[in-house]
Design an enzyme around this catalytic site. Structure first.
Site, mmCIF file in Angstrom:
data_model
loop_
_atom_site.group_PDB
_atom_site.id
_atom_site.type_symbol
_atom_site.label_atom_id
_atom_site.label_comp_id
_atom_site.label_asym_id
_atom_site.label_seq_id
_atom_site.Cartn_x
_atom_site.Cartn_y
_atom_site.Cartn_z
ATOM 1 N N TYR A 141 -21.362 -25.361 -18.399
ATOM 2 C CA TYR A 141 -21.462 -24.405 -19.678
ATOM 3 C C TYR A 141 -21.446 -25.342 -20.855
ATOM 4 O O TYR A 141 -22.348 -25.283 -21.857
ATOM 5 C CB TYR A 141 -20.362 -23.597 -19.858
ATOM 6 C CG TYR A 141 -20.193 -23.086 -21.129
ATOM 7 C CD1 TYR A 141 -20.843 -22.061 -21.753
ATOM 8 C CD2 TYR A 141 -18.913 -23.416 -21.931
ATOM 9 C CE1 TYR A 141 -20.548 -21.923 -23.280
ATOM 10 C CE2 TYR A 141 -18.734 -23.181 -23.263
ATOM 11 C CZ TYR A 141 -19.645 -22.266 -23.825
ATOM 12 O OH TYR A 141 -19.301 -21.967 -25.182
ATOM 13 N N TYR B 27 -18.526 -10.887 -29.441
ATOM 14 C CA TYR B 27 -17.176 -11.181 -29.914
ATOM 15 C C TYR B 27 -17.229 -11.953 -31.266
ATOM 16 O O TYR B 27 -16.886 -11.507 -32.433
ATOM 17 C CB TYR B 27 -16.071 -11.610 -29.136
ATOM 18 C CG TYR B 27 -14.832 -12.077 -29.560
ATOM 19 C CD1 TYR B 27 -13.928 -11.122 -30.481
ATOM 20 C CD2 TYR B 27 -14.022 -13.123 -29.287
ATOM 21 C CE1 TYR B 27 -12.867 -11.368 -30.843
ATOM 22 C CE2 TYR B 27 -12.736 -13.469 -29.795
ATOM 23 C CZ TYR B 27 -12.298 -12.439 -30.575
ATOM 24 O OH TYR B 27 -11.085 -13.019 -30.951
ATOM 25 N N ALA C 222 -25.582 -16.389 -25.621
ATOM 26 C CA ALA C 222 -25.443 -17.345 -24.657
ATOM 27 C C ALA C 222 -24.304 -16.970 -23.825
ATOM 28 O O ALA C 222 -23.575 -15.907 -23.593
ATOM 29 C CB ALA C 222 -24.708 -18.632 -25.257
ATOM 30 N N PHE D 48 -3.443 -21.255 -14.547
ATOM 31 C CA PHE D 48 -4.252 -21.943 -14.127
ATOM 32 C C PHE D 48 -3.772 -23.555 -14.333
ATOM 33 O O PHE D 48 -4.186 -24.072 -15.102
ATOM 34 C CB PHE D 48 -5.722 -22.038 -14.353
ATOM 35 C CG PHE D 48 -6.201 -20.693 -14.024
ATOM 36 C CD1 PHE D 48 -6.026 -19.835 -12.951
ATOM 37 C CD2 PHE D 48 -7.069 -19.867 -15.106
ATOM 38 C CE1 PHE D 48 -6.626 -18.686 -12.649
ATOM 39 C CE2 PHE D 48 -7.571 -18.586 -14.689
ATOM 40 C CZ PHE D 48 -7.153 -17.986 -13.686
ATOM 41 N N ASN E 245 -11.065 -22.065 -29.727
ATOM 42 C CA ASN E 245 -10.601 -20.780 -28.995
ATOM 43 C C ASN E 245 -10.804 -19.804 -30.029
ATOM 44 O O ASN E 245 -9.922 -19.661 -30.518
ATOM 45 C CB ASN E 245 -9.883 -21.103 -27.794
ATOM 46 C CG ASN E 245 -9.984 -22.133 -26.949
ATOM 47 O OD1 ASN E 245 -10.589 -23.234 -27.044
ATOM 48 N ND2 ASN E 245 -9.727 -21.567 -25.644
ATOM 49 N N ASN F 186 -29.034 -8.732 -26.233
ATOM 50 C CA ASN F 186 -29.633 -7.711 -24.899
ATOM 51 C C ASN F 186 -28.538 -6.798 -24.315
ATOM 52 O O ASN F 186 -28.789 -6.162 -23.455
ATOM 53 C CB ASN F 186 -29.939 -8.675 -23.957
ATOM 54 C CG ASN F 186 -29.143 -9.485 -23.370
ATOM 55 O OD1 ASN F 186 -27.925 -9.560 -23.629
ATOM 56 N ND2 ASN F 186 -29.571 -10.759 -22.599
ATOM 57 N N ASN G 95 -30.132 -18.992 -19.556
ATOM 58 C CA ASN G 95 -29.966 -18.118 -20.503
ATOM 59 C C ASN G 95 -29.854 -19.056 -21.633
ATOM 60 O O ASN G 95 -30.320 -19.259 -22.717
ATOM 61 C CB ASN G 95 -28.558 -17.738 -20.433
ATOM 62 C CG ASN G 95 -28.592 -16.402 -20.842
ATOM 63 O OD1 ASN G 95 -29.314 -15.828 -21.519
ATOM 64 N ND2 ASN G 95 -27.453 -15.691 -20.611
ATOM 65 N N THR H 40 -19.801 -25.698 -29.286
ATOM 66 C CA THR H 40 -18.247 -25.714 -28.770
ATOM 67 C C THR H 40 -17.551 -26.978 -28.558
ATOM 68 O O THR H 40 -18.288 -27.938 -28.356
ATOM 69 C CB THR H 40 -18.346 -24.934 -27.205
ATOM 70 O OG1 THR H 40 -17.022 -25.059 -26.874
ATOM 71 C CG2 THR H 40 -19.383 -25.800 -26.519
HETATM 72 N N1 UFG Z 1 -6.012 -19.333 -18.479
HETATM 73 C C1 UFG Z 1 -4.927 -19.289 -17.566
HETATM 74 N N2 UFG Z 1 -5.090 -18.011 -16.924
HETATM 75 C C2 UFG Z 1 -5.981 -17.047 -17.347
HETATM 76 C C3 UFG Z 1 -7.119 -17.301 -18.320
HETATM 77 C C4 UFG Z 1 -7.084 -18.550 -18.770
HETATM 78 O O1 UFG Z 1 -4.250 -19.880 -17.271
HETATM 79 O O2 UFG Z 1 -5.986 -15.760 -16.792
HETATM 80 C C5 UFG Z 1 -6.085 -20.853 -19.134
HETATM 81 C C6 UFG Z 1 -7.437 -21.810 -18.693
HETATM 82 O O3 UFG Z 1 -7.390 -22.283 -17.904
HETATM 83 C C7 UFG Z 1 -7.346 -22.390 -20.236
HETATM 84 C C8 UFG Z 1 -6.826 -21.641 -21.141
HETATM 85 O O4 UFG Z 1 -6.017 -20.534 -20.504
HETATM 86 O O5 UFG Z 1 -6.694 -23.623 -19.973
HETATM 87 C C9 UFG Z 1 -7.910 -20.980 -22.108
HETATM 88 O O6 UFG Z 1 -8.868 -20.396 -21.296
HETATM 89 P P1 UFG Z 1 -10.004 -19.347 -21.858
HETATM 90 O O7 UFG Z 1 -10.811 -18.918 -20.906
HETATM 91 O O8 UFG Z 1 -9.246 -18.384 -22.713
HETATM 92 O O9 UFG Z 1 -10.745 -19.995 -22.851
HETATM 93 P P2 UFG Z 1 -11.536 -21.647 -22.586
HETATM 94 O O10 UFG Z 1 -10.860 -22.636 -23.251
HETATM 95 O O11 UFG Z 1 -12.105 -21.651 -21.065
HETATM 96 O O12 UFG Z 1 -13.100 -21.336 -23.094
HETATM 97 C C10 UFG Z 1 -13.259 -20.629 -24.406
HETATM 98 C C11 UFG Z 1 -14.541 -19.953 -24.498
HETATM 99 C C12 UFG Z 1 -15.675 -20.936 -24.458
HETATM 100 C C13 UFG Z 1 -15.420 -21.883 -25.372
HETATM 101 C C14 UFG Z 1 -14.058 -22.623 -25.116
HETATM 102 C C15 UFG Z 1 -13.754 -23.797 -26.055
HETATM 103 O O13 UFG Z 1 -14.701 -19.163 -23.473
HETATM 104 O O14 UFG Z 1 -17.014 -20.339 -24.552
HETATM 105 O O15 UFG Z 1 -13.144 -21.717 -25.338
HETATM 106 O O16 UFG Z 1 -12.516 -24.262 -25.714
HETATM 107 F F1 UFG Z 1 -16.294 -22.960 -25.479
#
Ligand code: UFG
Length: 328
Positions: free
Chosen positions: A140, A11, A74, A207, A169, A32, A91, A116
């Site tokens: 991670y 992405y 990654a 969540f 994000n 890959n 990885n 990140t």
């Molecule tokens: N969330 C929900 N429901 C879902 C999916 C996510 O409530 O179905 C919440 C998560 O708990 C979190 C927020 O939405 O609080 C954002 O979650 P994402 O999975 O969209 O993103 P993350 O913040 O976990 O992680 C992303 C990338 C990482 C990066 C990070 C930096 O996946 O690679 O952003 O914050 F490092």
């Protein structure tokens, strides 16, 4: 500049690859295809290979006559890293060690690393500047911090100019609809909400509702993918053999999970079914960038300053690509 982009079919990697090409650089993707999609690279060249394959990587760097590397390849799912840390350590840390060795062999001495904000973890201060203590909260994020140190140590010992971009994000799709966010399985909030709006999921699980934030849900800084790509372009152009830099890349604005859902509802014009779910392990409560350094040092200016505008680009792409990039 001739730039090899690891993870160039992913992405963020593919968005940066296209942006480099559009701005006159010669860039190729190395991927890959475990997470990446061949169609994401558009008309750019794609070499299919694993970063763990040091020989193939060295040959690719030599054949292409690469001058710099942008390193995105990654494992990136926070939840997965809690359940399967071995995969993330192998990885992310093992793969980067292989890449750094290939770069030494091929004499490539400039790189940009996709780090990140998750390395800041449970930091008490929001927004976050680059000198904020790092306290990673998930396997991670710990692999990403370890790689930051690996790059610094290699730079010190063997000579390497580097820029570390700690970004927040990544979100949205390109304005022209050429690429968007598609993971399989999908774990990221915005695509999940949009897939629910498209009727592909019954509801969104939120969540956790007991975080120390205004509405009890996690806060993140959602930066548009094209603004992220423009930061990468400025950063690689500013990276010389002497550079040792780190920048946060985010908007400076935070949105809670509920605010993201509401924005998606405004953009699509209908309601999203949702349900409360337990906290997801590894999630810090709030991650918001202070992007001042990027703005003053590199002259970066985001084009997208409203979350609705960012989500509108994602919604257009999801509506026109309901199956994402399709099966591999
Ligand atoms: N969330 C929900 N429901 C879902 C999916 C996510 O409530 O179905 C919440 C998560 O708990 C979190 C927020 O939405 O609080 C954002 O979650 P994402 O999975 O969209 O993103 P993350 O913040 O976990 O992680 C992303 C990338 C990482 C990066 C990070 C930096 O996946 O690679 O952003 O914050 F490092």
């Amino acid at each position: 500049m001739k730039i090899l982009v690891t993870g160039g079919a992913g992405y963020v990697g593919s968005a940066c690859l296209r942006h480099l090409k559009q701005h006159g650089h010669d860039a190729i993707a190395y991927d890959n295809l475990i997470e990446g999609h061949p169609s994401a690279v558009g008309d750019c060249e794609l070499i299919i290979g694993d970063i763990a394959d040091t020989d193939k990587l060295t040959k690719t760097l030599n054949d292409f006559d690469a001058e710099a590397v942008m390193h995105f390849a990654a494992a990136t799912y926070v939840g997965e890293s809690v359940e399967n840390p071995e995969y993330h350590y192998r990885n992310n840390i093992g793969g980067t060690l292989s890449l750094l060795n290939a770069m030494r062999k091929a004499g490539v001495d400039r790189m940009l690393f996709s780090s990140t904000c998750a390395t800041y973890g449970n930091s008490p201060k929001v927004p976050m500047s680059e000198d904020q203590p790092q306290d990673p909260y998930s396997p991670y994020a710990r692999t990403k911090l370890a790689v930051e140190w690996m790059i610094r140590d290699f730079a010190h010992a063997y000579g390497l100019g580097f820029t570390l971009l700690r970004y927040f994000n990544a979100s949205g799709a390109s304005r022209d609809g050429a690429f968007g966010e598609y993971h399989n399985p999908e774990t990221h909030l915005i695509p999940i909400v949009l897939q629910t709006l498209l009727g592909q999921r019954e509801s969104v699980k939120v969540f956790g509702n007991d975080y120390p934030t205004a509405d009890g849900t996690c806060i993140r800084d959602y930066i548009h993918i094209e603004d992220l790509a423009s930061a990468h372009l400025l950063a690689i152009e500013a990276t010389t053999r002497q550079t040792a830099e780190v920048f946060n890349v985010g908007t400076g604005q935070g949105q809670s999970v509920l605010e993201i859902i509401e924005s998606c509802e405004r953009v699509a014009g209908r309601e999203v079914p949702r349900q409360w779910a337990p906290r997801r392990p590894g999630d810090p409560p709030a991650l918001v960038a202070d992007p001042s350094k990027l703005k003053t040092r590199l002259g970066w200016a985001p084009r997208y300053t409203s979350i609705d505008e960012t989500i509108a680009t994602a919604w257009r792409w999801h509506e026109s690509h309901p199956e994402g990039y399709g099966p591999r």
